[in-house]
Design an enzyme around this catalytic site. Structure first.
Site, PDB file in Angstrom:
ATOM      1  N   HIS A 162       0.811  -1.234   0.000  1.00  0.00           N
ATOM      2  CA  HIS A 162       0.000   0.000   0.000  1.00  0.00           C
ATOM      3  C   HIS A 162       0.835   1.270   0.000  1.00  0.00           C
ATOM      4  O   HIS A 162       0.291   2.369  -0.123  1.00  0.00           O
ATOM      5  CB  HIS A 162      -0.949  -0.003   1.202  1.00  0.00           C
ATOM      6  CG  HIS A 162      -2.049  -1.011   1.051  1.00  0.00           C
ATOM      7  ND1 HIS A 162      -3.298  -0.687   0.602  1.00  0.00           N
ATOM      8  CD2 HIS A 162      -2.057  -2.354   1.236  1.00  0.00           C
ATOM      9  CE1 HIS A 162      -4.051  -1.775   0.542  1.00  0.00           C
ATOM     10  NE2 HIS A 162      -3.316  -2.807   0.926  1.00  0.00           N
ATOM     11  N   ASP A 370       3.307   9.371  -1.196  1.00  0.00           N
ATOM     12  CA  ASP A 370       2.133   8.615  -0.752  1.00  0.00           C
ATOM     13  C   ASP A 370       1.883   7.484  -1.744  1.00  0.00           C
ATOM     14  O   ASP A 370       1.918   7.721  -2.955  1.00  0.00           O
ATOM     15  CB  ASP A 370       0.905   9.543  -0.730  1.00  0.00           C
ATOM     16  CG  ASP A 370      -0.042   9.256   0.421  1.00  0.00           C
ATOM     17  OD1 ASP A 370      -0.083   8.087   0.860  1.00  0.00           O
ATOM     18  OD2 ASP A 370      -0.739  10.179   0.859  1.00  0.00           O
TER      19      ASP A 370
HETATM   20  P1  ADQ Z   1      -3.117   6.186   4.684  1.00  0.00           P
HETATM   21  O1  ADQ Z   1      -1.695   6.626   4.809  1.00  0.00           O
HETATM   22  O2  ADQ Z   1      -3.891   6.007   5.928  1.00  0.00           O
HETATM   23  O3  ADQ Z   1      -3.214   4.860   3.807  1.00  0.00           O
HETATM   24  P2  ADQ Z   1      -5.037   7.548   2.788  1.00  0.00           P
HETATM   25  O4  ADQ Z   1      -4.985   6.773   1.542  1.00  0.00           O
HETATM   26  O5  ADQ Z   1      -5.145   9.007   2.568  1.00  0.00           O
HETATM   27  O6  ADQ Z   1      -3.796   7.337   3.733  1.00  0.00           O
HETATM   28  O7  ADQ Z   1      -6.295   7.069   3.593  1.00  0.00           O
HETATM   29  C1  ADQ Z   1      -6.701   7.724   4.738  1.00  0.00           C
HETATM   30  C2  ADQ Z   1      -8.115   7.277   5.088  1.00  0.00           C
HETATM   31  O8  ADQ Z   1      -8.388   7.661   6.420  1.00  0.00           O
HETATM   32  C3  ADQ Z   1      -9.150   7.917   4.188  1.00  0.00           C
HETATM   33  O9  ADQ Z   1     -10.160   6.990   3.897  1.00  0.00           O
HETATM   34  C4  ADQ Z   1      -9.688   9.057   5.046  1.00  0.00           C
HETATM   35  O10 ADQ Z   1     -11.037   9.371   4.836  1.00  0.00           O
HETATM   36  C5  ADQ Z   1      -9.506   8.527   6.436  1.00  0.00           C
HETATM   37  N1  ADQ Z   1      -9.238   9.654   7.332  1.00  0.00           N
HETATM   38  C6  ADQ Z   1      -8.186  10.487   7.307  1.00  0.00           C
HETATM   39  N2  ADQ Z   1      -8.335  11.448   8.249  1.00  0.00           N
HETATM   40  C7  ADQ Z   1      -9.514  11.221   8.853  1.00  0.00           C
HETATM   41  C8  ADQ Z   1     -10.259  11.861   9.888  1.00  0.00           C
HETATM   42  N3  ADQ Z   1      -9.828  12.965  10.504  1.00  0.00           N
HETATM   43  N4  ADQ Z   1     -11.421  11.323  10.255  1.00  0.00           N
HETATM   44  C9  ADQ Z   1     -11.871  10.218   9.650  1.00  0.00           C
HETATM   45  N5  ADQ Z   1     -11.245   9.582   8.664  1.00  0.00           N
HETATM   46  C10 ADQ Z   1     -10.076  10.067   8.266  1.00  0.00           C
HETATM   47  C11 ADQ Z   1      -2.266   3.940   3.242  1.00  0.00           C
HETATM   48  C12 ADQ Z   1      -1.248   4.539   2.282  1.00  0.00           C
HETATM   49  C13 ADQ Z   1      -1.951   5.320   1.178  1.00  0.00           C
HETATM   50  C14 ADQ Z   1      -2.965   4.430   0.471  1.00  0.00           C
HETATM   51  C15 ADQ Z   1      -3.838   3.692   1.453  1.00  0.00           C
HETATM   52  C16 ADQ Z   1      -4.669   2.632   0.762  1.00  0.00           C
HETATM   53  O11 ADQ Z   1      -0.328   5.368   2.981  1.00  0.00           O
HETATM   54  O12 ADQ Z   1      -1.023   5.845   0.246  1.00  0.00           O
HETATM   55  O13 ADQ Z   1      -3.790   5.220  -0.360  1.00  0.00           O
HETATM   56  O14 ADQ Z   1      -3.078   3.041   2.462  1.00  0.00           O
HETATM   57  O15 ADQ Z   1      -3.862   1.782   0.024  1.00  0.00           O
END
Ligand code: ADQ
Length: 465
Positions: A162, A370
């Site tokens: 990921h 990312d």
């Molecule tokens: P993350 O690093 O966690 O994931 P991301 O892909 O942006 O990053 O996902 C974050 C998730 O958490 C989103 O669904 C978002 O809605 C939720 N989230 C963030 N802040 C929040 C808040 N304050 N309240 C509620 N929900 C919140 C890792 C990798 C990424 C990759 C994903 C999936 O680092 O690059 O996209 O896995 O593979």
């Protein structure tokens, strides 16, 4: 016609977080995506419970919630320190996000990582039946496939990363890097979000392991051939679109409207992590306020960043840094009736988040690196088609390969960020609609089910080959 999967799907990841519904808080991207995939495909999700015990027993806790069966196991305190806080989050995470400066190399971490992978293998093997597809997730569990094979598992095994795959020269700074990469050759299919990460992996395999490349992503080292594919993760678009027009979202959007008093809302939503480029974002916004005094009282920036991995020191440091920066910007520019940055360290449920995205004129998604970034896609899905907001997106997020109609920026440059914020705020409605439409087509087309199918189709094809 809908094709019904014949095999069961066994998902294995570090943490197991079935959906919790509205109010569920800060579930990570992985959790959100896998819950959606498992609702469609029968099977099981195995991983660490998040709890620690004095001595590892391998005792399973089986549960069924929101249509997903989970099996979890507790770990020991030193597992948590060495495997999770150690090798996963102090070694692999920073290194794979190009932060050699934050990467810690300690032998104890490596030992703990290996031990937990063996414990996972011992515990999950009895749950797996011969026809099951086994799909292992992320950097915590790279050696798991090898451990499953060592226990006689002949199943089709897939692995999905990921996070980014680092360039070869960076990876070479990891002690025993070759051992780690060799472990990937125990799987049948290995997936990355983008061609860029895939190419970095292939570069390592060909230049340091003498791998040969065949058709359809086949990579051979010695007597092992795997398929290495790019498979960009999507979101559960349909449900996110519905969430964006739900009661909860409308309430959140209304609250935002009332609090911003006619100003345009800029929003950032990220886990509090140094890879997300938050200090750089704050500096870009500060530059915008400096360069455009006439805009100062016309915008309001809301940054939502729930704390994560709080037992790792670099995460405490980023938190302190952001407190300082937001204080500085607010101290410099605030007026009696206006605070330039509202910085909230809290998680919100999906509907609330969707409402906030929809109320925003601009989203700032500017990670330094990312794997994908799901927030960018959620923002697109939540927009009002008749009056959509603008996405400002880092060129270093995997999502930039798909969402080419965002305003693509270099997050390291405060000037570029300031310029993009200004362009986004000035953008005429027709252009906003045209850009959003093209991005939305991608978010609809390549959603989480598309991603799951693309991967499991590759995995199912293994025996057919
Ligand atoms: P993350 O690093 O966690 O994931 P991301 O892909 O942006 O990053 O996902 C974050 C998730 O958490 C989103 O669904 C978002 O809605 C939720 N989230 C963030 N802040 C929040 C808040 N304050 N309240 C509620 N929900 C919140 C890792 C990798 C990424 C990759 C994903 C999936 O680092 O690059 O996209 O896995 O593979």
């Amino acid at each position: 016609m809908e094709r019904l999967p014949l095999s069961r799907l066994i998902i294995i990841s570090n943490r197991v977080q079935p959906p919790t519904g509205e109010g569920g808080g800060n579930q990570g991207g992985l959790a959100v995506a896998l819950s959606a995939a498992l609702r469609e495909y029968s099977g099981l999700w195995f991983g660490w419970s998040g709890e620690t015990v004095d001595a590892f027993t391998g005792q399973l806790n089986l549960q069924r919630a929101h249509g997903v069966t989970t099996a979890t196991v507790d770990l020991e305190e030193h597992d948590f320190d060495e495997y999770y806080n150690g090798y996963a989050n102090r070694t692999l995470w920073p290194l794979f996000h190009y932060r050699l400066d934050l990467t810690r190399f300690e032998r104890g971490f490596e030992g703990g990582y290996q031990r937990v992978n063996e414990r996972f293998a011992d515990t999950v093997v009895p749950l797996i039946e011969p026809d099951d597809l086994v799909w292992v997730h992320d950097y915590h569990l790279i050696p798991l496939g090898q451990e499953l094979r060592a226990r006689g598992l002949g199943n089709r095994l897939g692995f999905f990363l990921h996070i980014p795959w680092p360039p070869t020269q960076l990876l070479r700074s990891l002690p025993h890097h070759r051992q780690l990469v060799e472990a990937l050759f125990a799987y049948d299919v290995v997936g990355f979000h983008t061609e860029e990460w895939l190419e970095s992996f292939l570069h390592y395999a060909t230049s340091l392991m003498g791998a040969t490349l065949g058709e359809d992503g086949r990579v051979t080292v010695g007597d092992r051939t795997i398929r290495a594919i790019s498979c960009p993760i999507g979101i559960d678009t349909e449900s996110f679109v519905a969430a964006a027009t739900s009661e909860g979202a409308l309430r959140a959007a209304e609250r935002m409207r009332a609090s911003r008093a006619g100003r345009s809302l800029l929003v950032g939503v990220d886990r509090l992590d140094y890879s997300k480029g938050l200090p750089e974002r704050f500096l870009g916004y500060e530059r915008f306020l400096q360069q455009r005094p006439e805009c100062r009282a016309k915008v309001s920036f809301l940054q939502i960043a729930p704390p994560s991995r709080e037992t790792v020191d670099t995460y405490l440091e980023i938190r302190a840094q952001l407190d300082g920066l937001s204080g500085r910007v607010n101290g410099e520019f605030a007026e009696l009736d206006w605070v330039p940055i509202r910085y909230v360290n809290k998680g919100y449920g999906r509907e609330t988040l969707a409402g906030i995205y929809r109320a925003a004129r601009v989203a700032l998604v500017t990670p330094l690196r990312d794997g994908m970034n799901l927030v960018a896609k959620e923002f697109v899905a939540a927009q009002d088609p008749a009056d959509p907001g603008v996405l400002v997106l880092s060129r270093f997020a995997g999502a930039a390969h798909q969402l080419c109609d965002a305003l693509i920026v270099n997050p390291h440059s405060p000037d570029e960020l300031a310029e993009a914020i200004n362009t986004a705020l000035q953008m005429p409605r027709e252009e906003r609609i045209a850009r959003w439409r093209r991005m939305m087509d991608n978010v609809v087309e390549e959603d989480v089910l598309w991603w799951r199918r693309r991967f499991t189709d590759a995995l199912e094809a293994v025996t057919a080959a």
